[in-house]
Write an enzyme that holds these catalytic residues in place. Structure first.
Site, PDB file in Angstrom:
ATOM      1  CG  HIS A  99      -3.378  21.669  31.254  1.00 60.24           C
ATOM      2  ND1 HIS A  99      -3.425  20.600  32.426  1.00 60.24           N
ATOM      3  CD2 HIS A  99      -2.033  22.089  32.152  1.00 60.24           C
ATOM      4  CE1 HIS A  99      -2.632  20.438  33.361  1.00 60.24           C
ATOM      5  NE2 HIS A  99      -1.556  21.351  33.142  1.00 60.24           N
TER       6      HIS A  99
ATOM      7  CG  HIS B 251      -2.415  24.300  36.695  1.00 61.37           C
ATOM      8  ND1 HIS B 251      -1.744  23.629  37.771  1.00 61.37           N
ATOM      9  CD2 HIS B 251      -1.872  23.897  35.481  1.00 61.37           C
ATOM     10  CE1 HIS B 251      -0.958  22.440  37.155  1.00 61.37           C
ATOM     11  NE2 HIS B 251      -1.282  22.722  35.735  1.00 61.37           N
TER      12      HIS B 251
ATOM     13  CD  GLU C  84       0.182  19.680  35.952  1.00 60.54           C
ATOM     14  OE1 GLU C  84      -0.819  19.284  35.688  1.00 60.54           O
ATOM     15  OE2 GLU C  84       0.864  20.452  35.810  1.00 60.54           O
TER      16      GLU C  84
ATOM     17  CB  SER D  43      -7.330  20.359  31.918  1.00 61.32           C
ATOM     18  OG  SER D  43      -6.281  19.408  31.969  1.00 61.32           O
TER      19      SER D  43
HETATM   20 CO    CO Z   1      -0.203  21.513  34.399  1.00 65.76          CO
END
Ligand code: CO
Ligand code: PHE
Length: 295
Positions: free
Chosen positions: A134, A139, A182, A201
């Site tokens: 993730h 990110h 997010e 993700s």
């Molecule tokens: Co995150």
């Protein structure tokens, strides 16, 4: 593989949260097992296969430019060499989720904390806390984008400032992170695309966020986003759509002090609600939504 250093668990309004040691750790790259690398490969290939038409261009190009590949878990030091030359961001290894203040402090200094351990094969589809896949796959690529890179740093600085405005201000700021970094969508000439790491993700949420009739898709508005509650354990009921990273940066540039005050006087908006003032891209059918549970 070796295991992360957990200190304790804490019961919060978001559930039972593991608490980790907060120190920065060197990525123990040599100790990843074949299974760890295979988990990375499986997840990486699976996401790359669908994201070509679903993720925003900036993300896809950056993933390639960074040299992230399916083969092995990337070395933080290799990625850092590339990041340093592009936007000056650095990634640092951590054991897991950090306390808010430490997290803000890192972002404000252009350091992005990445969990060093990766999920187990039986957790491919869902994990209740961030792991390496993730954090790194979701990110890190966008940190190569100059405007997004500045937004992330400004967010960290804003977080440090928000400490002085109390818990409501922090909750409002956290919602902004949630619905942009997010779970954000971006409007492009080719249609809606994903830039939020929580979606990027997740195998299932990519398709859901763009194509399911269930969720709302609403134009980004700073105060609207900062007053909207969310759930952390299901797909989102509402996604907010930005026009560009520039729009996001400009909307968040203003001093939040008066915004915090105003918002605190109003009731928070439930996650699935559509307001008369919203710019609606899609009004969700609400199918499959669990009721309640919004934080
Ligand atoms: Co995150
Ligand atoms: N402008 C915000 C403040 O005055 C800081 C901030 C920037 C917050 C970008 C979020 C994102 O506190």
């Amino acid at each position: 593989m070796n295991s992360p250093k957990r200190v304790e668990h804490l019961q919060t309004d978001k559930g039972n949260v593991p608490i980790y040691t907060t120190g920065v750790v060197e990525q123990p790259w040599q100790s990843y097992t074949e299974t760890d690398h295979e988990v990375w490969q499986t997840l990486f290939k699976r996401q790359q296969a669908q994201l070509g038409s679903q993720a925003c261009r900036e993300f896809l190009d950056a993933t390639e430019a960074m040299g992230m590949g399916a083969d092995r878990i990337p070395k933080f030091s290799d990625l850092n060499a590339v990041l340093k030359d592009s936007t000056g961001w650095q990634i640092i290894g951590v054991e897991g989720l950090l306390p808010e203040l430490d997290f803000f402090e890192h972002l404000a200094n252009r350091r992005f904390p990445v969990t060093w351990w990766i999920r187990r094969p039986e957790q491919l589809d869902y994990l209740s806390e961030p792991d390496l896949f993730h954090d790194l796959y979701g990110h890190v690529p966008l940190l190569m984008n100059p405007v997004f890179a500045d937004y992330m740093q400004a967010y960290g600085q804003g977080g440090l400032r928000a400490q002085g405005f109390g818990p409501e201000a922090l909750a409002q700021l956290t919602r902004l992170y949630w619905y942009t970094v997010e779970f954000g969508l971006i409007n492009t000439e080719q249609g809606l695309r994903i830039y939020g790491a929580g979606i990027l993700s997740s195998k299932g949420e990519c398709d859901y966020s763009l194509n399911s009739p269930a969720p709302n898709r609403i134009g980004f508005d700073l105060q609207r986003v900062m007053s909207t509650r969310y759930r952390i354990d299901t797909y989102q009921k509402t996604y907010f759509v930005i026009d560009s990273f520039q729009q996001l940066f400009e909307a968040t540039f203003a001093d939040f002090a008066p915004v915090y005050g105003q918002l605190t006087e109003r009731a928070a908006v439930p996650a699935g609600e559509v307001l008369a003032s919203d710019k609606v891209f899609t009004r969700g059918t609400g199918e499959g939504w669990l009721s309640g549970g919004d934080v």
